[in-house]
Design an enzyme around this catalytic site. Structure first.
Site, PDB file in Angstrom:
ATOM      1  N   ASP A 159      27.128   8.688  50.301  1.00 21.79           N
ATOM      2  CA  ASP A 159      26.870   7.684  49.275  1.00 21.79           C
ATOM      3  C   ASP A 159      25.393   7.780  48.933  1.00 21.79           C
ATOM      4  OD1 ASP A 159      29.481   6.562  49.224  1.00 21.79           O
ATOM      5  OD2 ASP A 159      29.036   5.493  51.074  1.00 21.79           O
TER       6      ASP A 159
ATOM      7  N   ASP B 205      39.060   1.751  44.654  1.00 19.60           N
ATOM      8  CA  ASP B 205      38.435   0.818  45.588  1.00 19.60           C
ATOM      9  C   ASP B 205      39.311  -0.431  45.613  1.00 19.60           C
ATOM     10  OD1 ASP B 205      36.372   2.595  46.005  1.00 19.60           O
ATOM     11  OD2 ASP B 205      35.040   1.656  44.538  1.00 19.60           O
TER      12      ASP B 205
END
Length: 251
Positions: free
Chosen positions: A11, A130
């Site tokens: 990330d 998500d």
């Protein structure tokens, strides 16, 4: 039985690898190029590079960092974050990515999935979901987990497959960064709902978590970040463990 993949996730924010919990409280974990190279050496099957602030900041992916990361890898690299058009997909693949991951743009412009699949091949188009549990069902969140679309995750997964995506990257926001294990029920629900590969993401904390997600949900791949960044688990150690438990992995 297909060979299960272990995927290391980077990330990236402002050019550095970060990790938080439930998508919040991000901490710096290092340089993406160095970490990507290390994870390949340790035996990772793939790397996922997510420019996590690109969509919220309204910009495209940091392609220079992508190019630098791709330059040290021989394993597949998936890149996501800020990819909103066919031109963005093309530029990202031209910068060394093997696949792109789209989430917010896929929800807002479903045609992008089909166009991308037709132009670059289904194998190059990963749609990220998500998911967060609200009451008794999982809903799709976009904009780095900040926006509740109200869309049912199972319904969206089936549509993603119909639109031409080659793979789903499924992250449980509830489990993300907790190291309490993957959301097994969510993962199994989606694996059983589609015929394209599903990557389980969010919550890995120990060796057994990987075995559990493969054994219970039959996910095609398991992704982790923080436990690899912090050296809690080495990928080579993980693969040896999984092999000993009868899971077909590349050693």
């Amino acid at each position: 039985m297909t060979t299960k993949r272990i995927i290391a996730c980077l990330d990236v924010k402002n050019g550095k690898v970060v990790k938080g919990t439930n998508f919040l409280n991000l901490k710096n974990k290092g340089d993406p190029v160095e970490l990507a190279s290390r994870y390949e050496d340790e035996g990772a099957d793939e790397i996922v590079f997510l420019d996590i602030s690109a969509t919220i900041e309204g910009r495209t992916t940091l392609l220079k960092v992508v190019r630098d990361t791709a330059s040290v890898l021989s394993i597949p690299l998936t890149v996501g974050g800020g990819i909103r058009s066919i031109e963005d997909i093309s530029r990202t693949l031209s910068s060394g990515a093997d696949k792109v991951s789209i989430n917010t743009a896929a929800v807002e412009n479903k045609l992008l999935i089909t166009q991308g699949s037709n132009e670059f091949g289904a194998q190059a188009i990963v749609v990220a979901i998500d998911a967060k549990k609200i009451n008794s069902s999982w809903l799709v969140y976009t904009k780095s987990g900040t926006y509740n679309t109200g869309i049912n995750v199972q319904t969206w997964a089936k549509e993603i497959e119909r639109l031409g995506a080659g793979e789903i990257l499924l992250t449980s926001i509830d489990q993300d960064g907790t190291r309490k294990g993957y959301d097994l029920d969510l993962t199994k629900l989606i694996v059983d709902s589609v015929n394209i590969p599903v990557i389980a993401s969010g919550g890995a904390g120990k060796l057994e978590d990987f075995y559990d997600v493969f054994n219970y949900s039959n996910a095609d791949a398991a992704l982790a970040a923080g436990i690899f960044h912090d050296g809690v688990i080495k990928i080579s150690e993980l693969k040896t463990y999984l092999k000993s438990k009868g899971v077909d992995v590349r050693i």
